[in-house]
Enzyme design. Sequence first.
Site, PDB file in Angstrom:
ATOM      1  N   ASP A 259     -11.402  10.753  21.719  1.00 41.68           N
ATOM      2  CA  ASP A 259     -12.173   9.631  22.279  1.00 41.68           C
ATOM      3  C   ASP A 259     -12.991  10.072  23.487  1.00 41.68           C
ATOM      4  O   ASP A 259     -13.134   9.342  24.453  1.00 41.68           O
ATOM      5  CB  ASP A 259     -11.217   8.504  22.722  1.00 41.68           C
ATOM      6  CG  ASP A 259     -10.241   8.125  21.639  1.00 41.68           C
ATOM      7  OD1 ASP A 259     -10.699   7.931  20.508  1.00 41.68           O
ATOM      8  OD2 ASP A 259      -9.038   8.037  21.911  1.00 41.68           O
TER       9      ASP A 259
ATOM     10  N   SER B  43     -16.352   9.693  28.218  1.00 44.37           N
ATOM     11  CA  SER B  43     -15.137   8.991  27.798  1.00 44.37           C
ATOM     12  C   SER B  43     -15.584   7.828  26.931  1.00 44.37           C
ATOM     13  O   SER B  43     -16.331   6.973  27.399  1.00 44.37           O
ATOM     14  CB  SER B  43     -14.361   8.478  29.008  1.00 44.37           C
ATOM     15  OG  SER B  43     -13.347   7.598  28.579  1.00 44.37           O
ATOM     16  N   ARG B  44     -15.150   7.808  25.675  1.00 44.30           N
ATOM     17  CA  ARG B  44     -15.616   6.746  24.764  1.00 44.30           C
ATOM     18  C   ARG B  44     -14.874   5.435  24.984  1.00 44.30           C
ATOM     19  O   ARG B  44     -15.151   4.461  24.318  1.00 44.30           O
ATOM     20  CB  ARG B  44     -15.492   7.220  23.309  1.00 44.30           C
ATOM     21  CG  ARG B  44     -16.421   8.389  23.041  1.00 44.30           C
ATOM     22  CD  ARG B  44     -16.531   8.749  21.579  1.00 44.30           C
ATOM     23  NE  ARG B  44     -17.319   9.960  21.470  1.00 44.30           N
ATOM     24  CZ  ARG B  44     -16.828  11.164  21.244  1.00 44.30           C
ATOM     25  NH1 ARG B  44     -15.531  11.315  21.094  1.00 44.30           N
ATOM     26  NH2 ARG B  44     -17.606  12.219  21.170  1.00 44.30           N
ATOM     27  N   VAL B  45     -13.907   5.439  25.898  1.00 42.88           N
ATOM     28  CA  VAL B  45     -13.247   4.186  26.274  1.00 42.88           C
ATOM     29  C   VAL B  45     -13.971   3.611  27.489  1.00 42.88           C
ATOM     30  O   VAL B  45     -14.135   2.410  27.621  1.00 42.88           O
ATOM     31  CB  VAL B  45     -11.751   4.427  26.561  1.00 42.88           C
ATOM     32  CG1 VAL B  45     -11.097   3.189  27.147  1.00 42.88           C
ATOM     33  CG2 VAL B  45     -11.037   4.836  25.281  1.00 42.88           C
TER      34      VAL B  45
END
Length: 503
Positions: A339, A364-366
Amino acid sequence: MRINPDEITKVLREKIESFENLPDLKEVGRVIQIGDGIARVYGLENVMSNELVKFSNGSMGIAINLEEDNVGVVVLGEYKNIKEGEIVERTHKIVEVPVGKELIGRVINPLGVPLDGGKPISATKTRPVERKAVGIIERQPVDTPLQTGLKSIDSMIPIGRGQRELIVGDRQTGKTAIAVDTIINQKGKGVYCIYVAIGQKGVAIARTVEKLRRYGAMEYTTVVVASAIDSAPLLYLAPYAGVAIAEEMMFSGEDTLIVYDDLSKHAIAYREMSLLLKRPPGREAYPGDIFYLHSRLLERAARLSDELGGGSMTALPIIETQANDVSAYIPTNVISITDGQIYLEPGLFYSGFRPAVNVGLSVSRVGGAAQTKAMKKVAGNLRIELAQFRELEAFAQFSTELDPSTLAQITRGQHLMELLKQEQYSPMPFEEQVVALYVAVNGYLDDIPIENVKRFENEFLSDMRKEHIDVLKAIEQSGDLTPETEDSLKKAVEKFKEKFKVI
């Protein structure tokens, strides 16, 4: 004397009915070929994939290749005293590892054997190393931050509990340092940590364990070791053993953090095993299922739903690149599974900027979902400001005269870069990060010489701890920077700046 046939029949029937000594039937096979840690075994017709088998000399192996006329077994440990024709028997057990709180503070190998000179592991529970990852319905979104204690990561590349964040970079750029600092920063936060060392030198592993012990991190950490001198099957098993230990804690409702250091050596060990088992090679001689090797491992990291206890497992896999080549086979595979990634750049590392995080290539894909409100407020524009600074800095090399606004942006960027530098083994509490970044982002450092920035930060934080502990406590407890707290912080900065002396 008359013999009564009925009595004799009755006695014989009773004896037969009470006879319990049943024959001990075992399914066995024989070694038809042995070499390079791989045994070809004939006769184990009902053996399961990944089942443990036992050789007559006491060595254990894992049945990996199930072929029509033989079984490919990888031997765990020493194989040189195994001979052709030896008997191999099934154990009817899939490879499993001891799990539970008894492993906290211990250094073990992937089979659960202690390597720290302590007493044998007393765990009563075991767990198979291979297990299907939990489904989508059993998970919940990642929204709770896992603080690393590193300003450049917590502010711009936030990691959430249940996330998988890759640490990628060339050798000797500080990948392990980031992972170890993150483990040290979990002290007192109720996060149980597992550090998996794969294919590293014994000296390097001992140094890492010593650092964790010195900073009190072994009180909540388990170290799983498959060093460079261990066989390829042990290196292959190590991360799966680590994730099984973490999974047990996750399903008990605990928050866990697992570090795989590193998966490049894990892939190489699996390639070695696959080629010796005569599986067809693919790109870069890796077998066709190399993607699945890592995806089935990393997918087990999750944040469980409240019905399952709400536990979480955060994974920090590490990948070593060759000459900055992020587009190589294994790095691209793992980037597509995780992620987000923290990219460490050798140029930054050698110029003294440590941790050498390249903010432009890291992501950061969050994102903001795993950040507190206070950090969002102070670090919202940080990434953009640094990106603009990089562009202007490159442009400024070709120009002698710069307009005041460009000069101001470059000055701000240089001060921000200086502030983001951080010593190893000194993770910073979240509320102190917020205060330090607030000072830099709002221009309080712009007129201070670059060489005095670190001293300003250290002395200011020390002053905050002594004189304005209420401000730090308010940020820590609420996770927000309210207007009242911000006013108090502004006054504290201005007051401190008046008495700060530039050397």
